[in-house]
Design a protein around this motif. Structure first.
Motif, PDB file in Angstrom:
ATOM      1  N   ALA A 112       0.840  -1.199   0.000  1.00  0.00           N
ATOM      2  CA  ALA A 112       0.000   0.000   0.000  1.00  0.00           C
ATOM      3  C   ALA A 112       0.876   1.250   0.000  1.00  0.00           C
ATOM      4  N   GLU A 113       1.906   1.224   0.837  1.00  0.00           N
ATOM      5  CA  GLU A 113       2.793   2.383   0.936  1.00  0.00           C
ATOM      6  C   GLU A 113       3.622   2.591  -0.328  1.00  0.00           C
ATOM      7  N   ALA A 114       3.811   1.527  -1.090  1.00  0.00           N
ATOM      8  CA  ALA A 114       4.558   1.640  -2.333  1.00  0.00           C
ATOM      9  C   ALA A 114       3.645   2.096  -3.472  1.00  0.00           C
ATOM     10  N   GLY A 115       2.381   2.357  -3.152  1.00  0.00           N
ATOM     11  CA  GLY A 115       1.439   2.831  -4.152  1.00  0.00           C
ATOM     12  C   GLY A 115       0.903   1.736  -5.054  1.00  0.00           C
ATOM     13  N   LEU A 116       0.960   0.502  -4.553  1.00  0.00           N
ATOM     14  CA  LEU A 116       0.474  -0.626  -5.344  1.00  0.00           C
ATOM     15  C   LEU A 116      -0.969  -0.945  -4.985  1.00  0.00           C
ATOM     16  N   ASN A 119      -6.964  -8.757  -5.618  1.00  0.00           N
ATOM     17  CA  ASN A 119      -7.130 -10.078  -4.998  1.00  0.00           C
ATOM     18  C   ASN A 119      -5.971 -11.025  -5.295  1.00  0.00           C
ATOM     19  N   PRO A 120      -5.507 -11.129  -6.555  1.00  0.00           N
ATOM     20  CA  PRO A 120      -4.351 -11.999  -6.814  1.00  0.00           C
ATOM     21  C   PRO A 120      -3.163 -11.651  -5.924  1.00  0.00           C
ATOM     22  N   ARG A 121      -2.902 -10.379  -5.729  1.00  0.00           N
ATOM     23  CA  ARG A 121      -1.765  -9.981  -4.895  1.00  0.00           C
ATOM     24  C   ARG A 121      -1.966 -10.378  -3.439  1.00  0.00           C
ATOM     25  N   LYS A 122      -3.193 -10.186  -2.952  1.00  0.00           N
ATOM     26  CA  LYS A 122      -3.478 -10.579  -1.565  1.00  0.00           C
ATOM     27  C   LYS A 122      -3.205 -12.062  -1.375  1.00  0.00           C
ATOM     28  N   VAL A 123      -3.675 -12.858  -2.329  1.00  0.00           N
ATOM     29  CA  VAL A 123      -3.509 -14.308  -2.235  1.00  0.00           C
ATOM     30  C   VAL A 123      -2.027 -14.682  -2.250  1.00  0.00           C
TER      31      VAL A 123
END
Lengths: 134, 134
Positions: A10-14, A18-22
């Motif tokens: 989040a802090e990197a602005g990404l 859902n794929p990333r969370k997984v």
DNA sequence: TTATGTGCAAACCGTTTGCGAATCA
DNA sequence: TGATTCGCAAACGGTTTGCACATAA
């Protein structure tokens, strides 16, 4: 959980898709050194719609952010692990078992060697390939 | 010449074909850590008929015979060098310069670590990625 | 003479990428 | 809504391999 991976992203602005969370969850829960294929399988168990391409993209990104370490243990593919506590690897060449260890004397010696030559140590790799003593 | 490569091959029951002679000569004369592609280029300068496939086959064979060391310095390809005198590598991440060094204290420490854990040290890999101190 | 080795080109396989559709902020 | 991310499938690039021919022993 070693890192708060979601917070870092989040802090990197990404975007926290859902794929990333997984994938982040899989990495956070993995205590071994999974290949991309293995990460993909574990992610698929949680959400079958996650694609191999996204696993590759995410893993490369995290590696570039220095959150993941990439290993090449003389195999035809790479393995990854969270860049948490620092340790080296011993690989049992008969069983392929990977054992982690840490040795302060070794750490100090590495630093000393490069410092004496006028360098700063940025990164390193130490692997000991062993066989059980008979 | 560090090894008598031709003699070693003869004793291993290998035919001393011209492609092999050329490749062995290139390896014997190389003081760096050439990729297969680079070995192929150097061999081609001596005999343009030597093929890439033969370079791959020969290099793999010599690696299996423990005559060549294969390196993977975080690149997309492998590099090779003769398994002569034992040394470690320092890689300057700004210039890609590869510096060789040897440190007895380090050697002893590696042995001690695995021996204390009940293993014999068969092989190892140590690379220090550095940057010139400013 | 014949097992071994070679060049060629195709296959292989882990990884990367272009693209149009989907999605988080 | 719009920039980012996604899944798909094709491309990529280092490496391996099947095959018919060449060659050292």
């Amino acid at each position: 959980m070693p890192h708060d991976l979601e917070k870092i992203c989040a802090e990197a602005g990404l975007k926290l898709t859902n794929p990333r969370k997984v994938i982040l969850r899989v990495l956070g829960e993995s205590k071994d050194h999974p290949s991309v294929d293995e990460i993909y399988k574990r992610a698929s168990d949680i959400d079958p719609s996650v694609s191999m391409a996204t696993v590759y993209r995410t893993v490369s990104m995290l590696h570039e952010m220095n959150i993941l370490i990439r290993h090449d243990f003389n195999e035809s593919f790479s393995r990854y692990e969270l860049n948490d506590d620092h340790h080296e690897h011993i690989i049992d060449i008969d069983t392929n078992e990977i054992i982690e260890f840490h040795n302060e004397e070794l750490e100090a010696l590495k630093e000393k060697i490069v410092n004496d030559m006028g360098y700063d140590l940025i990164d390193h790799r130490l692997e000991l390939y062993v066989r059980k003593r008979k």
